[in-house]
Design a protein around this motif. Structure first.
Motif, PDB file in Angstrom:
ATOM      1  N   PHE A 119       0.855  -1.303   0.261  1.00  0.00           N
ATOM      2  CA  PHE A 119      -0.255   0.029  -0.040  1.00  0.00           C
ATOM      3  C   PHE A 119       0.852   1.338  -0.015  1.00  0.00           C
ATOM      4  O   PHE A 119       0.693   2.163  -0.861  1.00  0.00           O
ATOM      5  N   LEU A 120       1.748   1.187   0.913  1.00  0.00           N
ATOM      6  CA  LEU A 120       2.768   2.356   1.109  1.00  0.00           C
ATOM      7  C   LEU A 120       3.639   2.544  -0.365  1.00  0.00           C
ATOM      8  O   LEU A 120       3.690   3.662  -0.760  1.00  0.00           O
ATOM      9  N   SER A 123       1.298   4.116  -2.770  1.00  0.00           N
ATOM     10  CA  SER A 123       0.931   5.581  -2.566  1.00  0.00           C
ATOM     11  C   SER A 123       2.200   6.321  -2.992  1.00  0.00           C
ATOM     12  O   SER A 123       1.977   7.594  -3.329  1.00  0.00           O
ATOM     13  N   GLU A 145       5.161  15.784  -1.048  1.00  0.00           N
ATOM     14  CA  GLU A 145       4.733  15.383   0.097  1.00  0.00           C
ATOM     15  C   GLU A 145       4.287  13.534   0.084  1.00  0.00           C
ATOM     16  O   GLU A 145       4.559  12.898   1.010  1.00  0.00           O
ATOM     17  N   LEU A 146       3.387  13.450  -0.895  1.00  0.00           N
ATOM     18  CA  LEU A 146       2.845  12.198  -1.062  1.00  0.00           C
ATOM     19  C   LEU A 146       3.609  11.167  -1.567  1.00  0.00           C
ATOM     20  O   LEU A 146       3.683  10.200  -0.944  1.00  0.00           O
ATOM     21  N   ILE A 149       6.215  10.931   2.238  1.00  0.00           N
ATOM     22  CA  ILE A 149       5.668  10.330   3.606  1.00  0.00           C
ATOM     23  C   ILE A 149       5.847   8.765   3.514  1.00  0.00           C
ATOM     24  O   ILE A 149       6.184   8.249   4.417  1.00  0.00           O
ATOM     25  N   PRO A 150       5.118   8.223   2.600  1.00  0.00           N
ATOM     26  CA  PRO A 150       5.247   6.824   2.609  1.00  0.00           C
ATOM     27  C   PRO A 150       6.447   6.310   2.808  1.00  0.00           C
ATOM     28  O   PRO A 150       6.976   5.340   3.264  1.00  0.00           O
ATOM     29  N   MET A 153       8.316   6.194   6.006  1.00  0.00           N
ATOM     30  CA  MET A 153       7.714   4.727   6.813  1.00  0.00           C
ATOM     31  C   MET A 153       8.383   3.445   6.431  1.00  0.00           C
ATOM     32  O   MET A 153       8.577   2.570   6.830  1.00  0.00           O
TER      33      MET A 153
END
Lengths: 499, 248
Positions: A119-120, A123, A145-146, A149-150, A153
């Protein structure tokens, strides 16, 4: 009192065909998130497969749009689907697919959250796909940012490993700092021009001498993206993050994330700030020289293959900064510079992903990232050795493989620009290519000529997904080396119109 | 606000009504009291609540400037969401009691902070008195033209021109929630870490005994690497200081 009767609302023009890749990708990533909840722990491979199929499905509209060939523009020019956007969307989706292939076994065998990983990853790819089409400051920032940010993580995905925690934290803190700096720069540019759309910014700024406000804004924006592409002196996060993050994520960061940074730079510099070359050209000159030299010199002393590839990717970013430093003198120079960066990005993605796929395959058995553990690889894994040799020589820029062509274009852009500064930069790049050859050849020498450490010669098993990733990257590197004209044409097609 | 920097105090007084001045004076007291309270209160929860006071005072000032939307955002986002977040963190970390804030983590921090603060203040006064170049010629702020309130215009822009960025931001929020949950969640089963989870940098095999004679340059200790001229010592390849004992 303001009138309470609202003026009629005019819905914005939405070209759903142009947005199809993003819509499909968003649908797939939400589907991955939901499906993951209903799949048993031992059947999580289904989720990764769904993500892979979804990625290829979102590649389809990109192909259709490319065949169709029309430039589509939305939101007053803030979101454009042209050849530039399509080439990079394809690059991001394909390299995302290769990373997914590389991840399959790594994530399966490790103790990770598998569904959320896919998923990350998706994204982050969505952010990159949006970035390829973004033509205004706000969309560029949101896309950045999109995609970041993933990635923060994912870098910390090995939660119980201190080094992975360190990787994620360093990446996150420096990433946020650079975002803040960049956003401040964007606000200054917006304040000076009153618009966020790059085309309008270019019109407002023109070729006049810069106001201090604009110069400061451009400076901050470039510095922010210098963090993103790990240019010296903003590269400190890169080696630690690359070393600590799970290997597929490292491959993803060093290829896709870096490419996204360059895409944004191409858009900003050549569409928005082209007239202000007196501000950005010297800045890129310094960045390019520092990045190439420091990256290569530090890479010489690495004994760990992942750190070596990390510093080599810093150095490669330096080569890609060269065209920026020479592209401002004329429209023609800008065109050549853009082609050089685009071609380099495409080829770099193939060869670097390939090198990481080999490192992962070998590490599955040796459990070591030391270069010395590659000793005598040829005696028990000849296929992998040949492929790794191709990848490192391609990274070094030796003729029969793709990398030489990319380097050739970098030099061409510098020599075509013809100014003294450009030629000096070409000389620096040339010296650096020779330095780089030492450590790339060192890896090859280890594999072909050194004895096997520990004398353990059991062959290495290559899982099918990793094998597929290796196959795709190897074919790409070879094809580019043999038939480079096709890629040059892609690079020419994908140029942005310089204002 | 840009021209206001150069307008002298008398000019401001000339255009302002008595109500304006009264509102401004009341707000100044609230804002400054809140700000001082944040700094001097010893209990972190009290400090956070003083911050709310400051932010409310600012919101009233925005209303006085006829920036109604900004005032609403100020209350909802800052006084609401962000301070609540602060309080969550304070209470999660369990520091919601008196802290000895007099201990300085860095020596000379306090005098330096005073000095830098004074310089910044002086700079603001200088810029306000002297030149205007720092703000540029083009003024893009100020009341937007055309019919409709600010809120209406903002809504219009968000849902037309910046629709895509707006939608992408909503996806971003989903990602942030998923990521936060995953990172914070504990493993249900204490599964033994399978060997594949070990990263390649950890030399678990006895390979480090192999002489590193093939390293391209003569062995020179890198700042982040152990000295490789002692190949018989088995060392972790990472940074010894950053990852103690190379443990996972």
């Amino acid at each position: 009192m303001p009138s309470l009767v609202a003026a009629a609302f005019e819905a914005p023009y939405l070209d759903y065909a142009a947005l199809a890749p993003e819509i499909v990708l968003t649908g797939v990533l939400l589907a991955v998130l939901v499906v993951d909840l209903f799949v048993d722990e031992d059947r999580k491979a289904v989720v990764a497969q769904l993500a892979g199929v979804g990625l290829l499905a979102s590649l389809l509209p990109v192909v259709f749009l490319a065949v169709d060939g029309d430039d589509r523009s939305m939101f007053s020019g803030a979101y454009v689907v042209d050849d530039f956007a399509l080439v990079f969307k394809a690059l991001f989706l394909v390299s995302g697919y290769v990373v997914l292939l590389m991840s399959t076994d790594h994530i399966e065998e490790g103790d990770y959250w598998k569904g959320e990983y896919s998923f990350l990853l998706l994204s982050s790819l969505l952010g990159m796909v949006v970035m390829s089409s973004a033509r205004d400051l706000l969309t560029i920032f949101v896309a950045l940012e999109l995609l970041s940010i993933p990635a923060y993580m994912l870098a910390g995905w090995r939660k119980r490993d201190l080094r992975s925690n360190e990787a994620a934290l360093k990446y996150y803190l420096l990433g946020v700092l650079s975002s803040a700096v960049m956003l401040y720069g964007m606000s200054l540019v917006f304040g000076a021009t009153g618009t966020t759309v790059l085309e309008d910014i270019a019109r407002e700024l023109g070729g006049d001498a810069s106001e201090p406000l604009v110069a400061l804004g451009i400076f901050f924006i470039v510095v922010g993206f210098a963090f993103k592409v790990s240019a010296v002196p903003f590269h400190f996060w890169a080696p630690d993050t690359y070393e600590g993050a799970p290997l597929p994520v490292t491959a993803f960061l060093s290829v896709a994330s870096k490419a996204a940074g360059f895409v944004a730079l191409l858009e900003l510099i050549f569409m928005g700030f082209f007239g202000q070359d007196n501000v950005w050209q010297p800045l890129f000159w310094v960045l390019a020289v520092l990045t190439m030299t420091v990256g290569n010199l530090v890479a010489l002393r690495q004994t760990n293959i992942v750190r070596l590839l990390a510093y080599s990717s810093v150095a490669q970013a330096g080569y890609m900064l060269v065209p920026f430093a020479v592209g401002g003198s004329s429209d023609e120079a800008a065109g050549t510079a853009q082609t050089a960066v685009i071609v380099y990005l495409l080829i770099y993605a193939a060869m670097n992903l390939g090198a990481f796929a080999i490192v992962m395959t070998v590490a599955r058995r040796t459990r070591s990232g030391e270069i010395s553990s590659y000793g005598g690889l040829f005696t028990y894994a000849p296929g992998l050795t040949v492929l790794m040799t191709i990848f490192v020589f391609s990274l070094a820029g030796i003729p029969p493989f793709g990398g030489w062509f990319a380097k050739f274009y970098i030099f061409k852009s510098a020599v075509d620009a013809g100014t003294g500064w450009a030629l000096a930069l070409a000389v620096v790049a040339g010296v650096n290519s020779v330095i780089a050859l030492f450590y790339y050849a060192g890896v090859a020498r280890e594999m072909w000529m050194q004895p096997v450490p520990g004398d353990d010669r059991t062959p290495i098993r290559v899982p099918p997904a990793l094998g597929a990733a290796l196959g795709i990257t190897a074919v790409a590197v070879m094809a580019i080396g043999v038939y480079p004209q096709a890629f040059a044409r892609l690079g020419d097609l994908a140029q942005l119109a310089v204002r | 606000m840009t021209p206001a920097l150069s307008i002298t105090a008398t000019a401001i007084l000339a255009v302002a009504t008595k109500v304006d001045i009264a509102v401004f004076a009341a707000c100044v007291v609230i804002v400054l009291c809140g700000a001082i309270g944040v700094v001097v209160s010893r209990n972190p929860v009290h400090a956070a609540l003083f911050l709310v006071l400051t932010l409310f005072g600012m919101a009233v000032l925005f209303v006085a400037q006829e920036a109604h939307f900004l005032a609403a955002v100020q209350v909802i986002v800052y006084a609401g969401a962000i301070v609540v977040l602060f309080l969550f963190v304070i209470m999660l970390l369990g520091v919601d009691r008196e802290e000895n804030v007099m201990a300085e983590p860095l020596r000379g921090q306090r005098p330096l902070a005073f000095l830098l603060g004074a310089i910044a203040l002086a700079e603001i006064f200088l810029l306000a008195q002297g030149t205007q170049w720092a703000t540029g010629a083009t003024q893009v702020a100020g009341p937007a033209g055309g019919p409709g309130s600010n809120v209406e215009k903002l809504a219009r822009v968000i849902f037309t021109r910046y629709l895509l960025a707006f939608e992408v931001t909503s996806v971003l929020l989903v990602i942030a929630v998923v990521g936060a949950v995953v990172l914070a969640r504990r493993y249900e089963t204490t599964a033994t870490e399978s060997p594949a989870a070990a990263q390649v940098e950890e030399p678990q095999s006895p390979r480090s005994e192999a002489p590193l004679s093939a390293a391209p340059p003569p062995a020179a200790p890198d700042e982040s690497h152990p000295d490789e001229s002692h190949p018989d010592e088995s060392q972790p390849a990472g940074e010894p200081d950053a990852a103690p004992s190379g443990a996972r």
